[in-house]
Write a protein that holds these residues in place. Structure first.
Motif, PDB file in Angstrom:
ATOM      1  N   LYS A 215      -3.210  57.872  49.800  1.00 60.73           N
ATOM      2  CA  LYS A 215      -3.693  58.219  51.041  1.00 60.73           C
ATOM      3  C   LYS A 215      -3.078  59.506  51.608  1.00 60.73           C
ATOM      4  O   LYS A 215      -3.509  60.095  52.565  1.00 60.73           O
ATOM      5  CB  LYS A 215      -3.292  57.039  52.207  1.00 60.73           C
ATOM      6  CG  LYS A 215      -3.998  55.697  51.923  1.00 60.73           C
ATOM      7  CD  LYS A 215      -3.805  54.440  52.745  1.00 60.73           C
ATOM      8  CE  LYS A 215      -4.629  53.189  52.476  1.00 60.73           C
ATOM      9  NZ  LYS A 215      -4.257  52.289  53.412  1.00 60.73           N
ATOM     10  N   PHE A 216      -1.851  59.932  51.390  1.00 60.61           N
ATOM     11  CA  PHE A 216      -1.356  61.130  51.455  1.00 60.61           C
ATOM     12  C   PHE A 216      -2.133  62.156  51.386  1.00 60.61           C
ATOM     13  O   PHE A 216      -2.061  63.520  51.967  1.00 60.61           O
ATOM     14  CB  PHE A 216       0.036  61.382  50.926  1.00 60.61           C
ATOM     15  CG  PHE A 216       0.160  61.474  49.387  1.00 60.61           C
ATOM     16  CD1 PHE A 216      -0.004  62.635  48.737  1.00 60.61           C
ATOM     17  CD2 PHE A 216       0.236  60.318  48.608  1.00 60.61           C
ATOM     18  CE1 PHE A 216      -0.107  63.009  47.581  1.00 60.61           C
ATOM     19  CE2 PHE A 216      -0.032  60.470  47.368  1.00 60.61           C
ATOM     20  CZ  PHE A 216      -0.160  62.189  46.566  1.00 60.61           C
ATOM     21  N   LEU A 217      -3.100  62.450  50.519  1.00 59.87           N
ATOM     22  CA  LEU A 217      -3.825  63.401  50.072  1.00 59.87           C
ATOM     23  C   LEU A 217      -4.829  63.683  51.188  1.00 59.87           C
ATOM     24  O   LEU A 217      -5.166  64.971  51.275  1.00 59.87           O
ATOM     25  CB  LEU A 217      -4.713  63.108  48.757  1.00 59.87           C
ATOM     26  CG  LEU A 217      -3.997  62.926  47.639  1.00 59.87           C
ATOM     27  CD1 LEU A 217      -5.265  62.470  46.418  1.00 59.87           C
ATOM     28  CD2 LEU A 217      -3.176  64.206  47.191  1.00 59.87           C
ATOM     29  N   PHE A 218      -5.015  62.885  52.271  1.00 60.93           N
ATOM     30  CA  PHE A 218      -5.849  63.180  53.496  1.00 60.93           C
ATOM     31  C   PHE A 218      -5.123  62.753  54.606  1.00 60.93           C
ATOM     32  O   PHE A 218      -5.774  62.164  55.622  1.00 60.93           O
ATOM     33  CB  PHE A 218      -7.085  62.431  53.255  1.00 60.93           C
ATOM     34  CG  PHE A 218      -7.353  61.031  52.904  1.00 60.93           C
ATOM     35  CD1 PHE A 218      -7.482  60.728  51.562  1.00 60.93           C
ATOM     36  CD2 PHE A 218      -7.230  60.009  53.770  1.00 60.93           C
ATOM     37  CE1 PHE A 218      -7.546  59.513  51.169  1.00 60.93           C
ATOM     38  CE2 PHE A 218      -7.447  58.691  53.505  1.00 60.93           C
ATOM     39  CZ  PHE A 218      -7.238  58.476  52.056  1.00 60.93           C
ATOM     40  N   ASP A 219      -3.947  62.847  54.688  1.00 59.11           N
ATOM     41  CA  ASP A 219      -3.047  62.373  55.951  1.00 59.11           C
ATOM     42  C   ASP A 219      -3.193  60.936  56.387  1.00 59.11           C
ATOM     43  O   ASP A 219      -2.827  60.645  57.547  1.00 59.11           O
ATOM     44  CB  ASP A 219      -3.279  63.424  56.895  1.00 59.11           C
ATOM     45  CG  ASP A 219      -3.049  64.870  56.773  1.00 59.11           C
ATOM     46  OD1 ASP A 219      -2.078  64.984  56.005  1.00 59.11           O
ATOM     47  OD2 ASP A 219      -3.512  65.678  57.600  1.00 59.11           O
ATOM     48  N   GLY A 220      -3.443  60.312  55.290  1.00 59.55           N
ATOM     49  CA  GLY A 220      -3.624  58.781  55.587  1.00 59.55           C
ATOM     50  C   GLY A 220      -2.264  58.094  55.441  1.00 59.55           C
ATOM     51  O   GLY A 220      -2.140  56.780  55.983  1.00 59.55           O
ATOM     52  N   ALA A 221      -1.220  58.657  55.029  1.00 61.63           N
ATOM     53  CA  ALA A 221       0.117  57.844  54.929  1.00 61.63           C
ATOM     54  C   ALA A 221       1.189  59.240  54.777  1.00 61.63           C
ATOM     55  O   ALA A 221       0.741  60.415  54.078  1.00 61.63           O
ATOM     56  CB  ALA A 221       0.205  57.076  53.542  1.00 61.63           C
ATOM     57  N   ASP A 222       2.420  58.978  54.853  1.00 65.00           N
ATOM     58  CA  ASP A 222       3.526  60.060  54.473  1.00 65.00           C
ATOM     59  C   ASP A 222       3.640  60.191  53.211  1.00 65.00           C
ATOM     60  O   ASP A 222       3.435  59.164  52.531  1.00 65.00           O
ATOM     61  CB  ASP A 222       4.842  59.558  55.404  1.00 65.00           C
ATOM     62  CG  ASP A 222       4.666  59.531  56.843  1.00 65.00           C
ATOM     63  OD1 ASP A 222       5.631  59.156  57.321  1.00 65.00           O
ATOM     64  OD2 ASP A 222       3.849  60.095  57.573  1.00 65.00           O
ATOM     65  N   LEU A 223       3.858  61.487  52.700  1.00 62.89           N
ATOM     66  CA  LEU A 223       3.917  61.664  51.435  1.00 62.89           C
ATOM     67  C   LEU A 223       5.462  61.212  50.874  1.00 62.89           C
ATOM     68  O   LEU A 223       6.393  61.740  51.599  1.00 62.89           O
ATOM     69  CB  LEU A 223       3.664  63.188  51.069  1.00 62.89           C
ATOM     70  CG  LEU A 223       4.134  63.786  49.735  1.00 62.89           C
ATOM     71  CD1 LEU A 223       3.239  63.211  48.722  1.00 62.89           C
ATOM     72  CD2 LEU A 223       4.234  65.167  49.699  1.00 62.89           C
ATOM     73  N   ALA A 224       5.648  60.607  49.693  1.00 59.56           N
ATOM     74  CA  ALA A 224       7.090  60.067  49.377  1.00 59.56           C
ATOM     75  C   ALA A 224       7.286  60.522  47.989  1.00 59.56           C
ATOM     76  O   ALA A 224       6.431  60.668  46.950  1.00 59.56           O
ATOM     77  CB  ALA A 224       7.112  58.734  49.389  1.00 59.56           C
ATOM     78  N   HIS A 225       8.597  60.937  47.701  1.00 62.57           N
ATOM     79  CA  HIS A 225       9.074  61.300  46.433  1.00 62.57           C
ATOM     80  C   HIS A 225      10.300  60.405  46.117  1.00 62.57           C
ATOM     81  O   HIS A 225      11.083  60.255  47.003  1.00 62.57           O
ATOM     82  CB  HIS A 225       9.650  62.702  46.370  1.00 62.57           C
ATOM     83  CG  HIS A 225       8.268  63.535  46.173  1.00 62.57           C
ATOM     84  ND1 HIS A 225       7.408  63.832  44.966  1.00 62.57           N
ATOM     85  CD2 HIS A 225       7.798  64.285  47.100  1.00 62.57           C
ATOM     86  CE1 HIS A 225       6.298  64.764  45.532  1.00 62.57           C
ATOM     87  NE2 HIS A 225       6.464  64.975  46.772  1.00 62.57           N
ATOM     88  N   PHE A 226      10.557  60.120  44.701  1.00 60.91           N
ATOM     89  CA  PHE A 226      11.762  59.440  44.595  1.00 60.91           C
ATOM     90  C   PHE A 226      12.255  60.097  43.067  1.00 60.91           C
ATOM     91  O   PHE A 226      11.525  60.300  42.052  1.00 60.91           O
ATOM     92  CB  PHE A 226      11.378  57.869  44.299  1.00 60.91           C
ATOM     93  CG  PHE A 226      12.269  57.101  43.689  1.00 60.91           C
ATOM     94  CD1 PHE A 226      12.527  56.571  42.430  1.00 60.91           C
ATOM     95  CD2 PHE A 226      13.419  56.782  44.501  1.00 60.91           C
ATOM     96  CE1 PHE A 226      13.590  55.742  41.933  1.00 60.91           C
ATOM     97  CE2 PHE A 226      14.438  55.914  44.159  1.00 60.91           C
ATOM     98  CZ  PHE A 226      14.553  55.584  43.006  1.00 60.91           C
TER      99      PHE A 226
END
Length: 264
Positions: A215-226
């Motif tokens: 969802k992060f691709l269209f601002d539907g969720a915050d982008l996360a990395h690990f």
């Protein structure tokens, strides 16, 4: 020092007349300074009296749940065990199904066979040896120097930012880019929990784990990395939605976020 003397004695006994390796180690069991239990991660240095250090084999014992896991040269293995004084039995062994070169496959077959056959364990300082009918199968020791490891989790959107880093000594939290981070000590229980959860992950394949949603691709969720850094090598996941990590790392991510919640 006791471990070094024991290893030297084993070398001598293999080429000279004297008590067997089992008898030598059995004589040490009356030493009250030796911890006669199995818990934590051990590196496997000998298999069938051959040096196998190059394969980086290891085995981890969970003393509370009586579970084992480890790396067998190609795949990770897991199962359960029953320990009663010096009597030891492994059960319900399973492995992942990764394909490797023949030399790694061969060492894996030998290790799993040794674990399956083992019927007794004798303890030494910082380690143990497995036997079958008093014949040596495996020698393993705890690495006194802790491996250099850290975990990093970051999440970002147009209006929010969070960066978390946890290593053996310190928890670092930043909630705004360019500002000074908050640092507090990481306690032993927190660190051991994270390491235990990371042992269940094939960190070499971290990037290949697929995100369950994007969802992060269209601002539907915050982008996360690990990220996991181990002994100088950094393994990074592909991006995923904050709040919905891949199932393979979900428990580890949840634990890291839980630790930070207690200090925010």
């Amino acid at each position: 020092m006791k471990t070094m003397l024991l290893i030297f004695s084993m070398i001598v006994l293999r080429c000279c007349w004297g008590p067997t390796e089992y008898q030598l180690m059995q004589s040490l069991q009356n030493d009250d300074t030796i911890l006669k239990t199995l818990n934590g991660t051990y590196k496997i240095t000998e298999l069938n009296q051959e040096d196998v250090s190059v394969f980086k084999l290891n085995i981890t014992f969970d003393n509370t749940q009586k579970k084992i896991s480890g790396f067998s040269g190609c795949n990770r293995f897991f199962g359960s065990y029953i320990l009663n004084e010096n009597s030891l039995k492994f059960d319900a062994l399973g492995t992942t199904k990764k394909l490797c070169s023949e030399d790694k496959n061969e060492i894996e077959r030998k290790l799993l066979k040794a674990i399956d056959k083992a019927d007794s364990v004798l303890f030494v300082e910082n380690g143990f040896s497995l036997f079958y009918k008093k014949r040596p199968l495996l020698l393993a020791t705890k690495d006194i120097k802790s491996p250099q490891m850290s975990f990093e989790y970051s999440t970002a959107s147009r209006s929010a930012y969070k960066y978390i880093k946890v290593d053996e000594n310190t928890i670092t939290l930043s909630k705004k880019r360019g500002t000074k981070s908050l640092e507090i000590p990481c306690n032993v229980i927190q660190w051991e929990t994270l390491v235990k959860l990371s042992n269940a992950i094939e960190i070499e394949n971290l990037f290949d784990i697929k995100a369950p949603s994007k969802k992060f691709l269209f601002d539907g969720a915050d982008l996360a990395h690990f990220k996991i850094t181990s002994n100088g090598t950094t393994y990074e996941s592909s991006p995923f939605d904050h709040g919905n990590p891949p199932k393979e790392i979900a428990r580890l991510v949840k634990e890291i976020l839980s630790i930070v919640e207690n200090i925010e």
